[in-house]
Write an enzyme that holds these catalytic residues in place. Structure first.
Site, PDB file in Angstrom:
ATOM      1  N   ARG A   1       0.420  14.789   7.940  1.00 28.29           N
ATOM      2  CA  ARG A   1       0.587  13.336   7.925  1.00 28.29           C
ATOM      3  C   ARG A   1      -0.477  12.666   8.782  1.00 28.29           C
ATOM      4  O   ARG A   1      -1.177  13.322   9.554  1.00 28.29           O
ATOM      5  CB  ARG A   1       2.000  12.970   8.372  1.00 28.29           C
ATOM      6  CG  ARG A   1       3.000  13.243   7.255  1.00 28.29           C
ATOM      7  CD  ARG A   1       4.415  13.029   7.730  1.00 28.29           C
ATOM      8  NE  ARG A   1       4.793  14.069   8.688  1.00 28.29           N
ATOM      9  CZ  ARG A   1       5.987  14.139   9.283  1.00 28.29           C
ATOM     10  NH1 ARG A   1       6.893  13.230   9.026  1.00 28.29           N
ATOM     11  NH2 ARG A   1       6.254  15.115  10.123  1.00 28.29           N
TER      12      ARG A   1
ATOM     13  N   ASN B   1       8.387   7.291  10.075  1.00 27.85           N
ATOM     14  CA  ASN B   1       7.193   7.950  10.625  1.00 27.85           C
ATOM     15  C   ASN B   1       7.173   8.254  12.126  1.00 27.85           C
ATOM     16  O   ASN B   1       6.684   7.457  12.922  1.00 27.85           O
ATOM     17  CB  ASN B   1       5.956   7.102  10.316  1.00 27.85           C
ATOM     18  CG  ASN B   1       5.670   7.181   8.831  1.00 27.85           C
ATOM     19  OD1 ASN B   1       6.451   6.686   8.029  1.00 27.85           O
ATOM     20  ND2 ASN B   1       4.597   7.859   8.482  1.00 27.85           N
TER      21      ASN B   1
ATOM     22  N   ASP C   1       1.757   7.013  -2.900  1.00 25.76           N
ATOM     23  CA  ASP C   1       1.773   6.778  -1.464  1.00 25.76           C
ATOM     24  C   ASP C   1       2.360   5.375  -1.245  1.00 25.76           C
ATOM     25  O   ASP C   1       1.818   4.397  -1.748  1.00 25.76           O
ATOM     26  CB  ASP C   1       0.319   6.830  -0.971  1.00 25.76           C
ATOM     27  CG  ASP C   1       0.220   7.044   0.521  1.00 25.76           C
ATOM     28  OD1 ASP C   1       1.210   7.467   1.136  1.00 25.76           O
ATOM     29  OD2 ASP C   1      -0.872   6.794   1.061  1.00 25.76           O
ATOM     30  N   PRO C   2       3.482   5.251  -0.529  1.00 23.48           N
ATOM     31  CA  PRO C   2       4.062   3.905  -0.371  1.00 23.48           C
ATOM     32  C   PRO C   2       3.075   2.935   0.271  1.00 23.48           C
ATOM     33  O   PRO C   2       2.305   3.308   1.157  1.00 23.48           O
ATOM     34  CB  PRO C   2       5.272   4.154   0.538  1.00 23.48           C
ATOM     35  CG  PRO C   2       5.627   5.578   0.337  1.00 23.48           C
ATOM     36  CD  PRO C   2       4.315   6.289   0.103  1.00 23.48           C
TER      37      PRO C   2
ATOM     38  N   ARG D   1       5.848   0.181   4.935  1.00 21.62           N
ATOM     39  CA  ARG D   1       7.089   0.753   5.437  1.00 21.62           C
ATOM     40  C   ARG D   1       7.331   0.204   6.827  1.00 21.62           C
ATOM     41  O   ARG D   1       6.501   0.409   7.718  1.00 21.62           O
ATOM     42  CB  ARG D   1       6.955   2.286   5.490  1.00 21.62           C
ATOM     43  CG  ARG D   1       8.244   3.041   5.563  1.00 21.62           C
ATOM     44  CD  ARG D   1       9.143   2.824   4.371  1.00 21.62           C
ATOM     45  NE  ARG D   1       8.691   3.455   3.128  1.00 21.62           N
ATOM     46  CZ  ARG D   1       8.577   4.761   2.952  1.00 21.62           C
ATOM     47  NH1 ARG D   1       8.825   5.595   3.917  1.00 21.62           N
ATOM     48  NH2 ARG D   1       8.197   5.240   1.787  1.00 21.62           N
TER      49      ARG D   1
ATOM     50  N   GLN E   1      -2.484   0.815   3.417  1.00 25.32           N
ATOM     51  CA  GLN E   1      -1.055   1.129   3.422  1.00 25.32           C
ATOM     52  C   GLN E   1      -0.591   1.162   4.877  1.00 25.32           C
ATOM     53  O   GLN E   1      -1.264   1.735   5.731  1.00 25.32           O
ATOM     54  CB  GLN E   1      -0.763   2.444   2.675  1.00 25.32           C
ATOM     55  CG  GLN E   1      -1.379   3.719   3.209  1.00 25.32           C
ATOM     56  CD  GLN E   1      -2.804   3.973   2.721  1.00 25.32           C
ATOM     57  OE1 GLN E   1      -3.591   3.040   2.559  1.00 25.32           O
ATOM     58  NE2 GLN E   1      -3.152   5.241   2.524  1.00 25.32           N
TER      59      GLN E   1
ATOM     60  N   TYR F   1      11.921  15.482  -1.761  1.00 27.46           N
ATOM     61  CA  TYR F   1      12.298  15.053  -0.413  1.00 27.46           C
ATOM     62  C   TYR F   1      13.151  13.789  -0.470  1.00 27.46           C
ATOM     63  O   TYR F   1      14.272  13.757   0.045  1.00 27.46           O
ATOM     64  CB  TYR F   1      11.026  14.798   0.399  1.00 27.46           C
ATOM     65  CG  TYR F   1      11.244  14.434   1.848  1.00 27.46           C
ATOM     66  CD1 TYR F   1      11.712  15.379   2.745  1.00 27.46           C
ATOM     67  CD2 TYR F   1      10.960  13.166   2.311  1.00 27.46           C
ATOM     68  CE1 TYR F   1      11.898  15.048   4.091  1.00 27.46           C
ATOM     69  CE2 TYR F   1      11.130  12.829   3.646  1.00 27.46           C
ATOM     70  CZ  TYR F   1      11.602  13.773   4.534  1.00 27.46           C
ATOM     71  OH  TYR F   1      11.774  13.446   5.854  1.00 27.46           O
TER      72      TYR F   1
ATOM     73  N   ARG G   1       6.949  13.152  -5.138  1.00 23.07           N
ATOM     74  CA  ARG G   1       7.521  13.130  -3.792  1.00 23.07           C
ATOM     75  C   ARG G   1       9.052  13.189  -3.842  1.00 23.07           C
ATOM     76  O   ARG G   1       9.713  13.089  -2.808  1.00 23.07           O
ATOM     77  CB  ARG G   1       7.118  11.837  -3.066  1.00 23.07           C
ATOM     78  CG  ARG G   1       5.622  11.667  -2.894  1.00 23.07           C
ATOM     79  CD  ARG G   1       5.280  10.258  -2.420  1.00 23.07           C
ATOM     80  NE  ARG G   1       5.664  10.045  -1.049  1.00 23.07           N
ATOM     81  CZ  ARG G   1       4.822  10.017  -0.018  1.00 23.07           C
ATOM     82  NH1 ARG G   1       3.528  10.184  -0.214  1.00 23.07           N
ATOM     83  NH2 ARG G   1       5.245   9.816   1.206  1.00 23.07           N
TER      84      ARG G   1
END
Lengths: 329, 329
Positions: free
Chosen positions: A187, A175, A274-275, A278, A210, A146, A143
Site C-alpha cells: 500500500r 488506511n 482504485d477508489p 475515502r 485519489q 476483501y 478487489r
C-alpha cells in the site's frame, strides 16, 4: 477469574499492536494468538515475554479448541490489495469462514470484536462516509474478495447478534500505516517508504489525486483499545475509526520524496477500481469514544514510520513478497 | 462419455424445475442432486423415475464426494425473507461455504452456474437495474445474510474465474413465482394465494406500492436452461433474468382478491427494509439469450399458480413454516 482472550491475526501489523495493549490489562488471564503467518510476521511478537500469551500457528478457519473465550478479536485477513488479490479464496476463508468458526468459541455473554474496513464503502459517492452509507462495491470486481468478505462477515455477526444476542463490536478502519507494516505490504505509505529507501523511485499510479485518510497506528489502536474492551459501551458498530484529514496519494509521495535524499516520483498507469476518495465521518466515533482523537499528523507519522523502515530494511527482515504491482489501499 | 452434473437445492422450487429440464438432455449421463430439505420438498421430485438421477440428502457445505462434475448448478439457499431471517448463519453457509465446497468438485474445464439474486441491488436508487449497478444493501441489516452471502458468493466465483480460469455463469433472479413454491414460502404471490384459499384475508404490508417484477417460473427456467448449458455462450455473468413488467404488491393482491371468491385485503404496518422497487434492465439478457422473452403475463401466471396451490392445499402438503410474518420478497 481473569479473562480469556483470543486474537486472530495477532502477529499482523495491527494485531501485534493490539496484543501489546492487551498485555497491559491486569484482568486478562490468558491470551491465545492464532496466526498462520501469511501476512503476519514472527518478529512482531518476539519482544513479548509474557507467560499469559500462547501462540497457535494455524489458519483461523481451521483452528480447533475446547476452550471458550470471554473476548475474541478477529483481525485475521490480509489488508493490502496485491496480497488479497493473489489469494482471494483464502481471503474469504480467513474473514468469513474464520468468523463462522470463532462464533462457536465465545463464552456465553462473551464478546466478539471484528476489524472491518472502509472498503465496505467501495468507491464512495458521498464524502465523508458515515456508517449509514451503504457503499458502492463492485461485487464481481478484482478487489471484491476483501470488500465482500468483510461485508458478509459484518452481516454474519450482526445477524448472530439479532438472533442469538452476542455482544459485538465492529470497526471500519480507514488506511492505517505505521511501524510493523510489512515493507512489501504494497500500500501507498509503506510502498513509498520502501522505494525511497531502496530504488529511490516512488511509483504513483494514475494521477495520484485519489485521496485517503491516513491513520497512524498508535492513534488507531488507542481507539480500538477503548472500543473493544470497555464494557460500558453499548454500541455494536459499525464504527468508523480513522483520521479524517484527507490527503492525496501524490502529496504523500511528494512529502516522502522531500524528506528522503535522492528519492523521486515516477507516474504510472492507473490501477483498476482504485477508489477515488475515502474519508471517515467521525461524528459517531467521537460520541462513542469521547476524548479520542487522531493526534499524530501524517507528517509526524510518516517520519516515525520512515525511521522504523530504515531499521527494518537494514536488518534485512521480511520476504515472500507478492507480485510487485502496487495498488493504493 | 456423457456429462456428470451436480445440482444443489434440486428439490427446491426453481431447482426441481431445473432438474426436469436437465433430464431432457441426452448428453447427461449422471445427475446428482444435493438437498437438505430445509426449504426443498421431497414431493417436488417424486414424479421423476429417471435412473440417471441420484439424490443425496445433505447440506451442500458438508457434501463429500470423490467424483468430479462437468457442470455444477448451485441453487441451494432459502430465498424468502422469513426463512433466511430465521436462520441467517445457515443461509450464509448454504450459499458461500457451499460454493467453497463445490469449487473443489469441478472437473478441469467444467462449469459452475450460480443463482444469485436481484437482492444484491438492495433498495435500488436507479430503475431499472442494470448489472453494472453496484447496489444499495445494508450489510448490517436484517436481510443481509441473504443479500451479502449472494454478493460474496458472486465475488468468490468471479475471483476463481480471474485467478483459476473456471467457466462461470451467474444469474441474478428477480422475484420468481409459480407451481412448487411452498405455500408457506412467505413471499407476496404465494402468501396471497395461500391466504385467499384459507383465511380469505390477504395481508398487504405498508402502502403496498412497493413494486416487483414477477417472473413466472416456466419463463425463468427457459432462460436458465439456455444460459446454464449452452456452450457457445461466452459471458460469465452477472446476468439479470426476470420479467421487466413492474407491478405493485397491492395490484397483485387486488388481482387475486378479484379472482378468488370471498377474498379481501387487509393493510398492515410496513416491514423493515422492504425494497421500494425492483425491476430488471434486460438489455444484456436479450443480447446473451436472443429470442428469449418472459411470455407469461402475471395474470396468466397467477391463475396457473392458483390452480396448483388449490391442488396442493387440498392434498395437505408442506409444513415446518417459519414465523407467520410476511416480508414481501
Amino acid at each position: 477469574m481473569g479473562k480469556k482472550v483470543l486474537v486472530t491475526g495477532g502477529a499482523g501489523f495491527i494485531g501485534s499492536h493490539i496484543v501489546d495493549r492487551l498485555l497491559n490489562r491486569s484482568d486478562m488471564e490468558k491470551l491465545i494468538i492464532v496466526d498462520n503467518f501469511w501476512t503476519g510476521l514472527k518478529q512482531n511478537l518476539t519482544h513479548i515475554k509474557d507467560q499469559r500469551m500462547h501462540l497457535e500457528t494455524c489458519d483461523v478457519e481451521n483452528f480447533q479448541t475446547s476452550e471458550k473465550f470471554d473476548e475474541i478479536i478477529h483481525l485475521a485477513s490480509p489488508a493490502s490489495p496485491p496480497w488479497y488479490m493473489r489469494e482471494p479464496v483464502r481471503t474469504i476463508k480467513a474473514n468469513l469462514v474464520g468468523a463462522l468458526n470463532l462464533i462457536e468459541m465465545i463464552q456465553p455473554g462473551g464478546r466478539i470484536s471484528f476489524a472491518s474496513t472502509s472498503e465496505v464503502y467501495g468507491d464512495p459517492l458521498i464524502t465523508p462516509q458515515p456508517e449509514s452509507y451503504r457503499g458502492q462495491v463492485d461485487c464481481t470486481g478484482p478487489r471484491s474478495s476483501y470488500d465482500e468478505s468483510k461485508r458478509c462477515t459484518e452481516s454474519l455477526l450482526f445477524e448472530m447478534r439479532r438472533t442469538a444476542g452476542i455482544d459485538l463490536r465492529i470497526v471500519r478502519l480507514f488506511n492505517v500505516y505505521g511501524p510493523r507494516t510489512r515493507p512489501d505490504d504494497g500500500r501507498a505509505v509503506s510502498n513509498f517508504l520502501s522505494q525511497a529507501l531502496t530504488t529511490g523511485e516512488l511509483t504513483v499510479y494514475g494521477d495520484g489525486l485519489q485521496s485517503r485518510s491516513w491513520g497512524y497506528v498508535d492513534d488507531i489502536v488507542d481507539a480500538l483499545e477503548r472500543y473493544f474492551w470497555l464494557d460500558q459501551i453499548d454500541y455494536p458498530g459499525p464504527l468508523n475509526v480513522g483520521n479524517d484529514r484527507e490527503i492525496s496519494v501524490l502529496d504523500v509521495a511528494k512529502f516522502i520524496a522531500d524528506i528522503v535524499p535522492g528519492a523521486s516520483i515516477k507516474m504510472c498507469p492507473p490501477i483498476p477500481q482504485d477508489p477515488t476518495n475515502r474519508r471517515p465521518d467521525l461524528t459517531l466515533c467521537r460520541q462513542i469514544l469521547p476524548g479520542w482523537e487522531a493526534k499524530i499528523s501524517y507528517e509526524e507519522g510518516v517520519r516515525r514510520t520512515l525511521e522504523w523502515f530504515r531499521d527494518t530494511l537494514m536488518s534485512g527482515a521480511s520476504s515472500d513478497a507478492p507480485d510487485p504491482v502496487r495498488l493504493a489501499g
